[in-house]
Design a protein around this motif. Sequence first.
Motif, mmCIF file in Angstrom:
data_model
loop_
_atom_site.group_PDB
_atom_site.id
_atom_site.type_symbol
_atom_site.label_atom_id
_atom_site.label_comp_id
_atom_site.label_asym_id
_atom_site.label_seq_id
_atom_site.Cartn_x
_atom_site.Cartn_y
_atom_site.Cartn_z
ATOM 1 N N GLN A 158 17.087 -20.167 -32.870
ATOM 2 C CA GLN A 158 16.517 -20.195 -34.222
ATOM 3 C C GLN A 158 15.456 -19.106 -34.402
ATOM 4 O OE1 GLN A 158 17.680 -21.859 -36.768
ATOM 5 N NE2 GLN A 158 16.154 -20.993 -38.141
ATOM 6 N N GLU A 159 14.591 -18.917 -33.409
ATOM 7 C CA GLU A 159 13.585 -17.853 -33.493
ATOM 8 C C GLU A 159 14.246 -16.480 -33.571
ATOM 9 O OE1 GLU A 159 9.796 -19.692 -31.013
ATOM 10 O OE2 GLU A 159 11.495 -18.872 -29.884
ATOM 11 N N GLU A 162 15.661 -16.042 -37.119
ATOM 12 C CA GLU A 162 14.578 -15.810 -38.085
ATOM 13 C C GLU A 162 13.984 -14.412 -37.921
ATOM 14 O OE1 GLU A 162 11.923 -19.089 -37.369
ATOM 15 O OE2 GLU A 162 13.305 -20.535 -38.302
ATOM 16 N N SER A 166 14.147 -11.644 -40.891
ATOM 17 C CA SER A 166 12.912 -11.113 -41.489
ATOM 18 C C SER A 166 12.830 -9.591 -41.413
ATOM 19 C CB SER A 166 11.690 -11.753 -40.831
ATOM 20 O OG SER A 166 11.560 -11.292 -39.499
#
Length: 173
Positions: A158-159, A162, A166
């Motif tokens: 998930q990191e 993201e 971004s």
Amino acid sequence: LYKAGLSNDDIERLGAYYHTPTGRVILPVYKDGHPVYWQGRDVTWTRKSRSSKYINPPVDKTHLCAKYGTGPVIVLTEDILSAFRVSRVTEAWALLGTALAPGVMMDLVRQERPVVFMFDPDAGGQKANTAALHQLSMMGTPAYIARPKRDPKYLTTQETRECIASSLPSGWP
């Protein structure tokens, strides 16, 4: 390998193994199913060690990188384990350092996909991000810089997702 969040199945897929005579974990790199390179990591290495952290065979690295996964975006990392972990989200290539070799750059241009640099968050990695991004951008390939809070091999899926989202102007494709 476990510290980087790899399971036994991941380790088997990667082809990694422990080489007892050298005391190193061997990370092979394959192209078209054939081994073309390997990297040996000293498992006891610290900044105070007298031995090299990595050993590698002397080969021409003009087109050499370790490629994993598939996806709409290609993420470039410094090392094999980071690329392997990032490939859970999209295609990832390990540059085996921070330099963008000429052959690898041309391979990226031919892909006609956005490229995201996701190097380690240290000063050397971030400086290399900028130089390599300019090289690729001058060739007409959309290139962006992701700024992970820690080494990509230690990010959760998930990191990673993201961080990549971004860095892209319109978020995740």
